[in-house]
Motif scaffolding. Sequence first.
Motif, PDB file in Angstrom:
ATOM      1  N   ALA A 412       0.845  -1.201   0.000  1.00 17.05           N
ATOM      2  CA  ALA A 412       0.000   0.000   0.000  1.00 17.05           C
ATOM      3  C   ALA A 412       0.879   1.248   0.000  1.00 17.05           C
ATOM      4  O   ALA A 412       1.984   1.239   0.549  1.00 17.05           O
ATOM      5  CB  ALA A 412      -0.901  -0.003   1.236  1.00 17.05           C
ATOM      6  N   SER A 416      -1.221   5.762   2.927  1.00 18.64           N
ATOM      7  CA  SER A 416      -2.271   4.985   3.593  1.00 18.64           C
ATOM      8  C   SER A 416      -2.087   4.950   5.108  1.00 18.64           C
ATOM      9  O   SER A 416      -2.978   4.499   5.835  1.00 18.64           O
ATOM     10  CB  SER A 416      -2.282   3.537   3.073  1.00 18.64           C
ATOM     11  OG  SER A 416      -2.500   3.509   1.686  1.00 18.64           O
ATOM     12  N   TYR A 417      -0.948   5.424   5.610  1.00 20.02           N
ATOM     13  CA  TYR A 417      -0.624   5.331   7.037  1.00 20.02           C
ATOM     14  C   TYR A 417      -0.597   6.720   7.659  1.00 20.02           C
ATOM     15  O   TYR A 417      -0.290   7.725   7.002  1.00 20.02           O
ATOM     16  CB  TYR A 417       0.739   4.658   7.219  1.00 20.02           C
ATOM     17  CG  TYR A 417       0.805   3.270   6.621  1.00 20.02           C
ATOM     18  CD1 TYR A 417       0.478   2.150   7.368  1.00 20.02           C
ATOM     19  CD2 TYR A 417       1.179   3.087   5.286  1.00 20.02           C
ATOM     20  CE1 TYR A 417       0.527   0.888   6.815  1.00 20.02           C
ATOM     21  CE2 TYR A 417       1.225   1.818   4.720  1.00 20.02           C
ATOM     22  CZ  TYR A 417       0.898   0.716   5.493  1.00 20.02           C
ATOM     23  OH  TYR A 417       0.929  -0.535   4.952  1.00 20.02           O
ATOM     24  N   LEU A 423      -2.354   2.047   9.948  1.00 18.52           N
ATOM     25  CA  LEU A 423      -3.089   2.041   8.691  1.00 18.52           C
ATOM     26  C   LEU A 423      -4.439   2.735   8.846  1.00 18.52           C
ATOM     27  O   LEU A 423      -5.186   2.463   9.780  1.00 18.52           O
ATOM     28  CB  LEU A 423      -3.310   0.600   8.217  1.00 18.52           C
ATOM     29  CG  LEU A 423      -4.059   0.437   6.890  1.00 18.52           C
ATOM     30  CD1 LEU A 423      -3.199   0.906   5.731  1.00 18.52           C
ATOM     31  CD2 LEU A 423      -4.479  -1.020   6.703  1.00 18.52           C
ATOM     32  N   TRP A 425      -7.885   2.782   7.279  1.00 16.73           N
ATOM     33  CA  TRP A 425      -8.614   1.895   6.372  1.00 16.73           C
ATOM     34  C   TRP A 425      -9.339   2.641   5.260  1.00 16.73           C
ATOM     35  O   TRP A 425      -9.304   2.236   4.089  1.00 16.73           O
ATOM     36  CB  TRP A 425      -9.622   1.060   7.177  1.00 16.73           C
ATOM     37  CG  TRP A 425      -8.964  -0.020   7.969  1.00 16.73           C
ATOM     38  CD1 TRP A 425      -8.690  -0.019   9.296  1.00 16.73           C
ATOM     39  CD2 TRP A 425      -8.459  -1.243   7.445  1.00 16.73           C
ATOM     40  NE1 TRP A 425      -8.047  -1.165   9.649  1.00 16.73           N
ATOM     41  CE2 TRP A 425      -7.892  -1.947   8.542  1.00 16.73           C
ATOM     42  CE3 TRP A 425      -8.421  -1.819   6.176  1.00 16.73           C
ATOM     43  CZ2 TRP A 425      -7.308  -3.196   8.394  1.00 16.73           C
ATOM     44  CZ3 TRP A 425      -7.839  -3.062   6.028  1.00 16.73           C
ATOM     45  CH2 TRP A 425      -7.293  -3.731   7.122  1.00 16.73           C
ATOM     46  N   ARG A 427      -8.624   5.565   3.998  1.00 19.06           N
ATOM     47  CA  ARG A 427      -7.646   6.113   3.067  1.00 19.06           C
ATOM     48  C   ARG A 427      -7.050   5.007   2.193  1.00 19.06           C
ATOM     49  O   ARG A 427      -6.843   5.189   0.991  1.00 19.06           O
ATOM     50  CB  ARG A 427      -6.538   6.797   3.882  1.00 19.06           C
ATOM     51  CG  ARG A 427      -5.485   7.510   3.044  1.00 19.06           C
ATOM     52  CD  ARG A 427      -6.059   8.703   2.355  1.00 19.06           C
ATOM     53  NE  ARG A 427      -5.012   9.481   1.673  1.00 19.06           N
ATOM     54  CZ  ARG A 427      -5.216  10.175   0.575  1.00 19.06           C
ATOM     55  NH1 ARG A 427      -6.418  10.213   0.008  1.00 19.06           N
ATOM     56  NH2 ARG A 427      -4.243  10.865   0.028  1.00 19.06           N
ATOM     57  N   PHE A 428      -6.788   3.830   2.799  1.00 22.64           N
ATOM     58  CA  PHE A 428      -6.237   2.686   2.049  1.00 22.64           C
ATOM     59  C   PHE A 428      -7.188   2.275   0.927  1.00 22.64           C
ATOM     60  O   PHE A 428      -6.774   2.064  -0.217  1.00 22.64           O
ATOM     61  CB  PHE A 428      -6.009   1.519   3.020  1.00 22.64           C
ATOM     62  CG  PHE A 428      -5.634   0.219   2.361  1.00 22.64           C
ATOM     63  CD1 PHE A 428      -4.594   0.140   1.442  1.00 22.64           C
ATOM     64  CD2 PHE A 428      -6.324  -0.951   2.666  1.00 22.64           C
ATOM     65  CE1 PHE A 428      -4.243  -1.057   0.849  1.00 22.64           C
ATOM     66  CE2 PHE A 428      -5.984  -2.162   2.079  1.00 22.64           C
ATOM     67  CZ  PHE A 428      -4.935  -2.213   1.161  1.00 22.64           C
ATOM     68  N   THR A 452      -1.013  -4.377   2.793  1.00 27.24           N
ATOM     69  CA  THR A 452      -0.451  -3.613   3.905  1.00 27.24           C
ATOM     70  C   THR A 452       0.685  -4.406   4.546  1.00 27.24           C
ATOM     71  O   THR A 452       0.888  -5.583   4.244  1.00 27.24           O
ATOM     72  CB  THR A 452      -1.522  -3.343   4.968  1.00 27.24           C
ATOM     73  OG1 THR A 452      -1.886  -4.598   5.583  1.00 27.24           O
ATOM     74  CG2 THR A 452      -2.754  -2.708   4.371  1.00 27.24           C
TER      75      THR A 452
END
Length: 473
Positions: A412, A416-417, A423, A425, A427-428, A452
């Motif tokens: 990812a 995303s973090y 993480l 979620w 945004r991921f 991830t």
Amino acid sequence: MSLQAPPRLLELAEQSLLRDGALAIPTLEELPRELFPSLFIEAFTRRCCETLKTMVQAWPFTCLPLGSLMKSRHLETFGAVLEGLDALLAQKVHPRRWKLQVLDLRDVDENFWGIWSGASAPSPEALSKRQTAENCPRLGGQQPLMVTLDLCFKNGTLDECLTRFFEWGKQRKGLLHVCCKELQIFGMPIHSIIEVLNVVELDCIREVEVCCPWELSILIRFAPYLGQMRNLRRLVLFNIHVSACIPPDKKEQFVTQFTSQFLKLDYFQKLSMHSVSFLEGHLDQLLGCLQAPLETVVMTDCLLSESDLKHLSWCPSIRQLKELDLRGITLTHFSPEPLAVLLEQVEATLQTLDLEDCGITDSQLSIILPALSRCSQLSTFSFYGNLISMAALENLLRHTVGLSKLSLELYAPLESYDAQGALCWGRFAQLGAELMKTPRDLRQPKIVVFSTVPCPRCGIRASYDLEPSHCLC
């Protein structure tokens, strides 16, 4: 009242032979060859040792696939077969029906005996293994009996039947051609391994796996035997370390002793090394000794220097490479040019590329992308473990979109973090959908997966291909 069917010829022969081994020879002379397999199985199961001795001497087929009957190893029964072979080998005038050329001690396909007796059709696996045994080159064509087996050294010792065989074989080395295609070492004293290798025809060995922690000094004791395996195609080494007690000049001598063995291997194609440290700064010595083009280079979690990667990139033996795996080799502070050159050298043949957990940065990725985009045969590219930005991943997807066979495995994007590395979620999923839009706009992607880092609690990677999947927490 029902009438009982009369006993068949096979049943009568079994009753006679298994009741009185002294009747075996005249009975076997008249027995149709198609009945031998079933009768042999019965004698083996009932442990009729005298009958087994006689049946081995009168065996009417070229191969006796004993290994597939030895699920429950019984030393006395196996010893009876060896005694039968002794009697056979001692005869100056061979029995009229003697055709035995191969004793196969491998655990071949379970229906192998049914094939011989005509009860079932052969599976592809059985035919393949049988053909391997029959086609093995025999040194000078003088050995009257070939013995085929697979060797797996583990738990500190061989099983008792193979131990008995090698004790027997040492005394009959001139009469036997002991053929082993695959050698696996999971743990056994090196002196015991050498004792066995002194009986085996080393020219027959095609694959060697050393899957146990060895010091470099132990590998060097094994190396001269490796050099005699002139038909070796594949070598796998795990966890070979250098003792801190070895002075630098002695280490140099050991490395030379090991690498020089490859000068004798005319057909070597596949090199796999995992957690191997002694080649750091010396990979050129090994590469310079290769005699044939490599198909596979796997070097995972190894210690390599930037100069090693340069030597690999210009090695003539890698021009036909199909698989390159550098997982776990930290490339963060290496110049990306050698890797780009390497990809240029193999762009017409490379099928699998694994750069997982190499610490590759955005700027390094941008340097290798033009060469990567020309690897027309590439079918799998794993890039897990390299935390790359959204922009760099989009650039990667655009460069590889023309590779129609390609499946991508990517981490990812960094975005995303959150600042603490957790993480996000939502945004991921959003970024995953945006990234998937790039290959969809240009072609239908084969497989593109964004994953991830493993969850610290459950160890599961969340992933995004067409739909996001969550970890178990």
